[in-house]
Structure formats: structure tokens, C-alpha cells
Design an enzyme around this catalytic site. Structure first.
Site, PDB file in Angstrom:
ATOM      1  N   CYS B  62       0.830  -1.206   0.000  1.00  0.00           N
ATOM      2  CA  CYS B  62       0.000   0.000   0.000  1.00  0.00           C
ATOM      3  C   CYS B  62       0.866   1.258   0.000  1.00  0.00           C
ATOM      4  O   CYS B  62       2.087   1.194   0.087  1.00  0.00           O
ATOM      5  CB  CYS B  62      -0.899  -0.006   1.226  1.00  0.00           C
ATOM      6  SG  CYS B  62       0.026   0.063   2.773  1.00  0.00           S
ATOM      7  N   ALA B  65       3.317   1.634   2.778  1.00  0.00           N
ATOM      8  CA  ALA B  65       4.515   0.816   2.571  1.00  0.00           C
ATOM      9  C   ALA B  65       5.484   1.527   1.628  1.00  0.00           C
ATOM     10  O   ALA B  65       6.704   1.475   1.818  1.00  0.00           O
ATOM     11  CB  ALA B  65       4.143  -0.553   2.013  1.00  0.00           C
ATOM     12  N   ARG B  96      13.148  -4.302   5.762  1.00  0.00           N
ATOM     13  CA  ARG B  96      13.664  -4.101   4.399  1.00  0.00           C
ATOM     14  C   ARG B  96      15.187  -4.091   4.295  1.00  0.00           C
ATOM     15  O   ARG B  96      15.742  -3.952   3.223  1.00  0.00           O
ATOM     16  CB  ARG B  96      13.089  -2.833   3.776  1.00  0.00           C
ATOM     17  CG  ARG B  96      11.721  -3.077   3.129  1.00  0.00           C
ATOM     18  CD  ARG B  96      11.246  -1.857   2.383  1.00  0.00           C
ATOM     19  NE  ARG B  96      12.170  -1.434   1.357  1.00  0.00           N
ATOM     20  CZ  ARG B  96      12.141  -1.849   0.092  1.00  0.00           C
ATOM     21  NH1 ARG B  96      11.216  -2.678  -0.298  1.00  0.00           N
ATOM     22  NH2 ARG B  96      13.028  -1.414  -0.778  1.00  0.00           N
ATOM     23  N   HIS B 196       5.178   6.214  -3.044  1.00  0.00           N
ATOM     24  CA  HIS B 196       6.466   6.763  -3.480  1.00  0.00           C
ATOM     25  C   HIS B 196       6.265   8.193  -3.958  1.00  0.00           C
ATOM     26  O   HIS B 196       7.010   9.098  -3.598  1.00  0.00           O
ATOM     27  CB  HIS B 196       7.046   5.943  -4.640  1.00  0.00           C
ATOM     28  CG  HIS B 196       7.216   4.487  -4.346  1.00  0.00           C
ATOM     29  ND1 HIS B 196       6.991   3.515  -5.280  1.00  0.00           N
ATOM     30  CD2 HIS B 196       7.580   3.838  -3.207  1.00  0.00           C
ATOM     31  CE1 HIS B 196       7.219   2.323  -4.744  1.00  0.00           C
ATOM     32  NE2 HIS B 196       7.582   2.494  -3.487  1.00  0.00           N
TER      33      HIS B 196
END
Lengths: 519, 485
Positions: B62, B65, B96, B196
Site C-alpha cells: 500500500c 509501505a 527491508r 512513493h
């Protein structure tokens, strides 16, 4: 250049090579405009003080490094324990990606789960269409025997009504009229993953026992001699459930495991991917209403479920993640009392072997101080076991344990001379724990993988027990319940104690006079 | 790119077969996302960046994230608040592998989970007051932080909290502290991709537009560049940075792996932005081009062929001294790559790979596999857009299966039919394929290994692919008594 084909250096070694360390120093010096080293050092020391601890404990709004997850994770866990069941999370899809990753990282197994992929338009108009299409798609594609629906915070904030949505989906033909779709509302802003487990499990029982959401008549309880077992949200479910079944079998009893993901999270590598494996059958789930009684292994984890089962007229035995001799005794006596069967000699012998093992090792554990954190039931079980070993569980902390839980831990302390100087910390996080480890140091820390940061910062060695364990393999395959499970816990603790002993005595010509081969 | 990708089956037929499992309406939608690439076409001819179907097992995440996990999270000296319920922050906590150097909890905060842990009352009454208090408490307990971001989870947008106002108020109160509200609620957009973009916009609005140019001053050089879109997974940005520095460039900022707020603030002083993950950071690169006139160039540091090509492309923006040094760098590492290829190519030659990843990797790693004699026969993006699929055409061969936002069902069926020697995807897919007896590498996290970028990384990449494919375990999946005579 230090890399080479003969001995490939990966991140562990590569970045310690001089060309990299020089690069890091230049980056820091010229471009990071970092806090000066002396200021960092000052703050490092300050964060170890009583004064910092007091400021830390004065926190009211901020949570740092909590030891809990959110409700829907527990709902996915619960759904995963039923035969052929696909967990379906009504809400935005990113959450499901997280739940699947989280479980896969712990169990090293696939975790199947779908979402209704709600986006902006669903936020405005509600997620009904997502439910209608979602149920149709998952029913056609993944051919589950049952779809267990839960929610995320998004669906709860906008107030989607699962019962009505599923009913409408049936009417629209997404799923057959008589297809099983139990459901539970599991908002992420209430409780934690253990609350979600409770709500989802209750939702499933409620669905089967009370007329499948108004589509058939409610079941009428006709008591029989069977016994139900509810394990709760449990990172050791693979090893534990099998061990529990084995112990029941020693009594000659086949319990109804209400929620059993022990096969789903332990499928073989043999060329086939099994999306569903094992699990409580739907028939057994329905018939569980008739049982004589239910043993709830972690009752804080299954509060509402236990209450619901009790309301049906069953006897419910509520335990708190029993670990160790007394804990297992209590569990076996509960089975015996419920079933009217004596405790088998084979288990009594196992008990003796565990006591034997403890007696062999007490010298290394007696009086050692432990700090531990984790889910509230687990903390009760481990605290009990440590006291039984003659250890001092000096600091017992839980993020999702409340004042009522703390009172129970205090009762355990009060009943043992080893609990005299021990303290319990409800509703606290791992940053609180960090302060406690500095101001009231202990010998060992017990907790999940996230505790490794505390181990690094405070130098107190971490013994990994809890959920999740990401950085060690296969722990979930070994039980922590029963006498055999207690032996595993004992060995886990002892191994760390011995490793530490060896590390602190291996200095050549300095400390290695105590580097003994016999311990 | 003339050789035909050797797929065991007819791709078009396979796609038709797979679509049969869906209800009609859904089959029609999914059909647009699946294709077999035809040589010479300028696009992969799949639809992308469209909502996932409800009820399928999408691999996507999503917006939260995308912002917290990818763009902002790795900025190491800032505190990133996961604002909302506890789960999102918990699941994305340190998963990550964005490596960084610093004293965690004191001057860096990368592997910590800060959450406002929303309770029911926060939903009912709003969380703005709590957020104010949280910022105050951060200042008390983590005084050396260089800034704070507020990463919105789903409820924040739904209940109408004004995190912008709170951030502004607190920034003023703490005398110009960088406090960045990021509207990355998980329900926005169709995947992490929008996160992003939103995060990039927040850098523009709350860092660039508010930075005092005299803050953190350093003397500029004509060779100043910034690494954009490398998240330093397993140290990727470091094994990239070292090459750029060896070719005479000066890396003034790293985005965002091992990055610091000072580096973000100083990036507009770069002479060239070099962009690795186009998908997640083209937005801010374009912005810097428009506003500050900084050109940007895409590069690919997977495998020696692409590294060499990229080094020369980057050098072409500079004078001859840089170009010369670049040739020296290429020559210097030749022995290493020759030795790596000599060792591993015979073990990997002809092996078939199917990929499904995010960002740039569905195309960028193809060259590295080819350097080892391997062949990518299927690929697709979790959250790619049309421009990603256009760029993919330069990498793939005729007959390659292309699958956008592949569903768990499709991916399993494709792998079953194609029988690749290796699948490269994420943690959710890993165990599915291993159960099927197919070797697997996590190509998001490098399966806890890495780095994979640069020449140093290529050696690790080659070793890892060999260990995955050639491990004896894959010969044990069938018991002797189960094997056909």
C-alpha cells in the site's frame, strides 16, 4: 579491491574492508552533518540513567518498539486453523501483504490470505462492491471449503457491516446460498493480535453454533463426553498442538482442537504446494458445542470465546500458557477432571524425567535474574516456570497486558520467595524495557526477535522465546507445552547460559582457567 | 535480443488456460495484464497501475509501505512516526534491510518502530492532540533527532485529522525543525507506487522548499552527484557509491538508504542526479530538473554488462578526466568479473528464471542473469506503470511471459507450466515455490544476503544464484520409492 571469486565476501565482511570504512568516514565527515561524536556519547550515557528512565516512563502518547501487533493478524491466525479455510480480510490490501509476510518470516511457510482491496472509492462509498466481487473471485480461484472474513481499521472506520455485506453477496450469487462464511469485526485500533484471535475464533464458533448468521436454526447442545482444546495465538503452534494431541492421546482421548494450524504452517517440500492442509474440520467445529468441556490454554487470548462457550453450558478450564512442571500438572489434572480418566503413567514418567533434568541443572539457574516480555499469557507461564527453577523473573513486561494481568503476575511473585524483588510492567514497550535493563540490570533477557536490539544496546544476552522469532530457524517446530515442551524451554535457557559462560571465560591466558569442558 | 526465450509451453495458450479459473468479469479484467512479449514492439502490451481485483492474492502493498518502508523510512537521522494503529509500523519494522551506520536510538533511528498506537478514542476524537504530544515526547527522549516525519495510516485520512497543521505548529515551536506530514494512507492509489509519489512530493514541499541554502554548507565541485533511488538493501548503495567515487565523482547525497536529512537538503547542489529506481524516485528527479536545472540519468548496476554501460553513460555527462578514470574502473574490475563468470557460468548456463518483483528489478536484473548464461523467461511488476513496461522491452526477449500485478493463482500456474530453474520474488512467494521443489531467491531483500549492486555485489549475486539452484536439497523432494522407474 577486496572482493574475489574464490571467497565471495558478502555484507558481513565486505563492508569491513578498508576501502569501505574509509568511504563511510568520508560520507559522514563531509555530507551527513552528523551530531558530533562527544554529543552522541553523552546522550548514550544519559539514556542509561535513572533520570532518563523517569522521563521515559512519563511518556503518555508515544509508543516506541511495542511488543504487540494488531487485531487482524490474530484473525488470520485463527482462520488458518480451520480445514480448507481461506482468511479474507475486508479492507485495504497492503495490510494483508503485511500479515502474510509477518507469518512467513516467523514460520518460514507460505501463508494464504486475501483482501477485498479497498481503495479511495470504497473509502467514500463503502466496500460492498469489493465484498461482492472479492468473495466471488476467491471462491472461484482458490476453492476453499470456507472463507473466514475479518476487517481492518479502514473498514471499521467507515463502518462497513459484514453481516449485511456477506448476505448481499450471497444474494448476488458471489457464493452459494449455503456456503460457510463466518466473520468477525477486528478493528486494528482496539486491543492487539490476541484480541483479533479471540474475536475471530468466537466469530467462527458463533457462526456454526448459532444458526450460520440467521440462515439455519441454531444448534441445540446435546452434551457428550468429548473435550475441546483452544490453544490461543501461539508462535509455537506447530510443535505445541502436536504435543497437546499426543498428551491427550496418552489419556486415550482425541480432543477437538478448535483452531489447529499445525499442519497448515508445516507443509512438506515434496513437489506440491498445499494451500490448505489439516485444520479443524467444519463438522468438528459445529459438533464442538456438544462437548463436555473446553480447555483454554491461554485465557487472556480467548476471553470472549471462553465466555461464549460457557454461556452454552460447557465447563471451561482457563489456563495461562502453562509451562513447566506445575503448569503441565495443572493442565493434565484439568484433562483428568474433565474426562474422569486418571493421569497416565507414561506422562507421570515424563514428569519425573523433567524434574530430573531440572535437578541436574539448578546450579546454573538458581538465583539468576531474568527480564522477560511478550504476550500476557506467555508471560504468566514463563514467570511461573522461572520461579519454579529457582530463578528470579525480576522484570516482567507486556505491551498488551493490562492491570488485571499485572495483578496475576504479582500473585505469582507473592507465592514464591524468588518473586520477592520482582516487578511487573503492564502496557509498556521495549523502550521502557531498555531503561529498565540499564537501571535495574539482569543476567538474561527473554523475548522475541526484536529483543536483539536490547541485547546489543545493554549487553544483556537475549534468550529467544515468544513471537515473532525471525532470526532463528525452526523454533516453532518444537513444543513449549507439556513436560517435553518445558524441557525444550529449559534447554533453550541453559544453552544461552552456557554460551555466555564460555564467551566470558575464553580469554587466552586471562580468563580461560575457568574454560571448563565439564559443566 | 534476437534469440527466442525458451518457454516450455505456448505462452498465449497458457494465459488463456489460467484465465478460465476466474469469474467472467474478472477474467476479462485480468486478461489485459497478461501477455507474451513480441520482438520489436515498443511496449509489453499489458495494462498496469490499475486496482487489484478484490479477493485475489495480490502481492502488492500500500501507499504507506511505499512512503514509510521505501522512501522516508531509510532516512536514518529522522524519527518516522507510523501514525495510526500499531500494526503497520510493527510489520514494516526493520524488515527491508536498509543498512545504515549510526548509534540507533541516539542519533539514528532506522531500525526502530515509533507509533501513535491509535486506540478507539483517537478514532472518535481525532489524533491531532496526541500527535502534538508525541512530537514533544520525541524531543525529550530523542533530542539528537534531525527531524520527524508523520507517516499516515488508513484512519488518519478517513477521520479527517489535520497532520499538516500539527506539523507546522510544532516545527515553529521547535524553531524550524523539519517536521514532515506525509499523506500516505494505505487506501490511496492501487499499490505502494502512489506512496512513493506522495513521499517525493513531501520531500519537495517540506525539505527543498523550506531549506535554508546556507545550512550545512560545503564547497561545491564540478563532480558532485547524488545517488537517487537506492535503498541500500544489504548495502547496495555502498557497493554502488564506491564505483562512482573511484571514477572521480563526489557523491554528495544518498537517497534514501543510509541517507541523512542534510543530504536530502543538499541534493539540489548536485550537478547530476543518478537514478537507480526510476519507479520510486523519478518524480523528485524530474522536479529537480525543472526547478534547479539538474539533469538526471538512469543507471543499472546489476551485472558487469549493465554496470559497464551505466558507468560510461554517467561519465558522458562529465569531462575527459572522468571518462578516463571510468575506463580504468572498468578495467580494474575486469579480472574479478571474469573470475566470477568463469566460476559460476558453467554451473548456471541455460538455466531459466521467472521473476516477479517491484520497482526496477523485473527488468534491471535480467542483464546480470544473462552475464551468467541464464535466461529470464517470465517477468512482471508488482506496481509498475506503463513507462516501466516500455523500458522493459529493451531487456526481454521474444516470447517472454509478461504478467502485471500477478495473482498468486496465476503465478503458481505459470511456474507449474513453464518449470523454470529459479523463481525470484518475495517472502510471500518464496515458500510456495520451494514446496513445489523450485529453487527460489527473494529478489526484494536478497534473501538476507547482498549487496547485489556493483561489481562487489555481482560476485555475491552469482554465488547466491548458484547456491539456490545447485543445492542438493532439490534432489531430495521425492522419496526414492515415489520416483518413477
Amino acid at each position: 579491491m577486496s572482493q574475489n571469486a574464490d571467497k565471495v565476501l558478502d555484507h558481513f565482511e565486505l563492508f569491513r574492508e578498508p576501502e569501505y570504512t574509509e568511504m563511510f568516514a568520508n560520507k559522514k565527515k563531509n555530507f551527513e552533518f552528523a551530531v558530533p561524536a562527544d554529543e552522541v556519547k553523552k546522550q548514550v550515557e544519559y539514556a542509561k540513567t535513572q533520570e532518563y528512565k523517569e522521563k521515559n516512563f512519563a511518556r503518555e502518547a508515544l509508543t516506541v518498539n511495542p511488543a504487540k501487533a494488531c487485531q487482524p493478524l490474530g484473525a488470520v491466525f485463527a482462520a488458518n486453523g480451520f480445514e480448507g479455510t481461506l482468511p479474507f480480510v475486508h479492507g485495504s490490501q497492503g495490510c494483508v501483504a503485511y500479515y502474510r509476510s509477518h507469518f512467513s518470516r516467523h514460520f518460514k511457510e507460505p501463508t494464504s490470505c486475501v483482501s477485498s482491496s479497498m481503495t479511495e472509492d470504497a473509502a467514500v462509498f463503502g466496500g460492498l462492491n469489493n465484498m461482492i466481487d472479492g468473495l466471488a473471485n476467491s471462491y472461484s480461484l482458490y476453492k476453499p471449503k470456507m472463507i473466514a472474513v475479518s476487517t481492518t481499521c479502514m473498514a471499521e472506520v467507515i463502518g462497513d457491516d459484514l453481516n449485511a455485506f456477506i448476505k448481499t453477496s450471497r444474494e448476488k450469487g458471489s457464493i452459494p446460498a449455503d456456503y460457510d462464511v463466518p466473520f468477525a469485526h477486528t478493528p486494528a485500533f482496539v486491543g492487539s493480535h490476541i484480541t483479533g484471535y479471540d474475536n475471530a475464533l468466537k466469530g467462527i464458533l458463533n457462526y456454526f453454533w448459532d444458526g450460520k448468521a440467521g440462515t439455519v436454526p441454531a444448534l441445540e447442545r446435546k452434551p457428550n463426553d468429548s473435550i475441546n482444546f483452544i490453544g490461543g495465538f501461539d508462535g509455537y503452534v506447530v510443535g505445541n498442538n502436536r504435543e497437546v494431541k499426543r498428551m491427550f492421546n496418552e489419556f486415550g482421548i482425541t480432543p477437538t482442537m478448535l483452531c489447529d494450524p499445525s499442519d497448515a504452517w508445516d507443509t512438506p517440500t515434496d513437489g506440491e504446494f498445499r494451500m490448505y492442509d489439516g485444520g479443524t474440520t467444519l463438522e468438528d467445529t459445529a459438533n464442538a458445542i456438544h462437548a463436555k468441556g473446553t480447555i483454554v490454554m491461554q485465557s487472556i487470548c480467548a476471553e470472549k470465546t471462553a465466555e461464549y462457550i460457557q454461556s452454552k453450558g460447557q465447563e471451561v478450564v482457563k489456563l495461562h500458557h502453562p509451562v513447566g512442571v506445575k503448569g503441565t500438572d495443572e493442565f493434565l489434572m484439568a484433562i483428568s477432571k474433565l474426562s474422569g480418566k486418571p493421569i497416565p503413567a507414561s506422562l507421570t514418567k515424563e514428569r519425573g524425567r523433567l524434574v530430573d533434568a531440572i535437578a541436574d541443572s539448578i546450579a546454573h539457574i538458581h538465583g539468576k535474574k531474568f527480564a522477560l516480555y511478550g504476550d500476557p499469557d506467555l508471560m504468566l507461564g514463563l514467570t511461573g516456570f522461572l520461579l519454579e527453577l529457582g530463578a528470579e523473573p525480576t522484570t516482567v513486561l507486556s505491551t498488551n497486558g493490562d492491570d488485571a494481568w499485572a495483578a496475576k503476575v504479582q500473585t505469582l511473585f507473592d507465592a514464591s520467595p524468588f518473586g520477592k524483588n520482582c516487578k511487573v510492567y503492564p502496557k509498556k514497550d521495549l523502550w521502557h524495557m531498555r531503561s529498565l535493563l540499564f537501571t535495574e540490570p539482569v543476567d538474561f533477557l527473554i523475548g522475541n526477535t526484536y529483543g536483539k536490539y536490547l541485547d546489543r544496546d545493554t549487553g544483556i544476552p537475549l534468550i529467544r522465546l515468544g513471537f515473532p522469532i525471525f532470526d532463528r530457524h525452526h523454533k516453532h517446530r518444537y513444543p513449549v507445552w507439556g513436560y517435553q515442551g518445558a524441557l525444550n524451554v529449559l534447554v533453550t535457557i541453559l544453552d544461552k547460559i552456557f554460551d555466555q559462560m564460555d564467551i566470558s571465560t575464553n580469554g587466552i591466558a586471562t580468563t580461560d582457567y575457568s574454560f571448563d569442558i565439564i559443566r | 535480443m534476437s534469440a527466442t526465450a525458451e518457454v516450455n509451453v505456448n505462452g498465449a495458450e497458457l494465459i488463456q488456460e489460467v484465465l478460465k479459473a476466474y469469474p467472467e468479469k474478472s477474467a476479462k479484467k485480468r486478461a489485459k495484464h497478461l501477455n507474451v512479449y513480441e520482438e520489436g514492439k515498443s511496449e509489453c502490451d499489458v495494462k498496469s497501475n490499475i486496482k487489484s481485483l478484490p479477493g485475489v492474492m495480490t502481492i502488492r502493498g500500500c501507499a504507506y509501505a511505499g512512503s514509510k518502508g521505501v522512501v522516508w523510512g531509510p532516512i536514518k537521522d529522522m524519527v518516522h512516526i507510523s501514525h495510526g494503529p500499531v500494526g503497520c509500523g510493527q510489520y514494516s519494522w526493520a524488515s527491508r534491510r536498509n543498512y545504515y551506520i549510526g548509534t540507533t536510538g541516539i542519533d539514528t533511528f532506522g531500525t526502530m518502530q515509533f507509533t501513535s498506537d491509535f486506540q478507539e478514542k483517537d478514532i472518535v476524537f481525532g489524533g491531532d492532540k496526541k500527535l502534538e504530544k508525541i512530537i514533544d515526547e520525541i524531543q525529550v527522549l530523542f533530542p539528537l533527532n534531525k527531524g520527524i516525519t508523520v507517516q499516515s495510516e488508513c484512519p488518519i485520512g478517513l477521520i479527517g485529522d489535520d497532520i499538516e497543521a500539527v506539523s507546522k505548529k510544532k516545527a515553529k515551536e521547535y524553531e524550524g525543525k523539519v517536521i514532515v506530514p506525509v499523506r500516505c494512507e494505505g487506501f490511496r492509489g492501487v499499490s505502494q507506487s502512489l506512496g512513493h509519489h506522495i513521499a517525493n512530493d513531501a520531500v519537495r514541499d517540506f525539505v527543498f522548499d523550506k531549506t535554508d541554502p546556507d545550512k550545512n554548507k560545503f564547497e561545491s565541485s564540478p563532480y558532485d552527484v547524488a545517488i537517487i533511488g537506492d535503498y541500500n538493501i544489504g548495502g547496495d548503495a555502498w557497493s554502488s557509491r564506491i564505483l562512482l567515487e573511484e571514477m572521480g565523482l563526489r557523491v554528495i547525497a544518498q537517497w534514501s538508504g543510509d541517507g541523512s536529512i542534510a543530504e536530502l537538503e543538499n541534493t539540489p547542489k548536485a550537478k547530476l542526479n543518478i537514478l537507480h529506481c526510476y519507479r520510486s524516485m523519478n518524480y523528485i528527479s524530474r522536479h529537480m530538473e525543472e526547478k534547479y536545472g539538474i539533469p538526471w540519468v538512469e543507471y543499472n548496476f546489476f551485472g558487469p554488462s549493465k554496470i559497464e554501460e551505466s558507468l560510461r553513460k554517467i561519465a558522458s555527462f562529465f569531462d575527459d578526466s572522468i571518462k578516463e578514470k571510468t575506463e580504468q574502473v572498468i578495467a580494474k574490475y575486469k579480472a574479478l568479473t571474469d573470475a566470477v563468470i568463469a566460476k559460476y557460468k558453467p554451473r548456471l548456463q541455460g538455466k531459466k528464471v521467472m521473476l516477479f518483483v517491484g520497482g526496477l528489478r523485473p527488468r534491471h536484473v535480467i542483464g546480470a542473469y544473462e552475464d551468467l548464461g541464464m535466461e529470464v523467461v517470465g517477468t512482471g511488476y508488482e506496481f509498475g506503470h506503463n513507462d516501466d513496461y516500455q523500458r522493459t522491452t529493451h531487456y526481454v526477449k521474444d516470447g517472454t511471459l509478461i504478467y502485471d500485478d500477478v495473482t498468486g493463482y496465476e503465478f503458481e500456474k505459470f511456474v507449474e507450466a513453464v518449470q523454470p530453474d529459479l523463481v525470484g520474488s518475495g517472502i510471500k512467494e518464496k515458500y510456495v515455490f520451494q514446496k513445489m521443489g523450485v529453487p527460489f531467491r527473494q529478489m526484494h531483500s536478497w534473501d538476507y544476503s547482498g549487496p547485489y549492486h556493483g561489481y562487489d555485489g555481482f560476485a555475491i549475486f552469482a554465488r547466491d544464484m548458484d547456491m539456490a539452484i545447485n543445492n542438493p536439497v532439490w534432489g531430495l523432494t521425492k522419496a526414492p520409492w515415489q520416483q518413477a522407474a
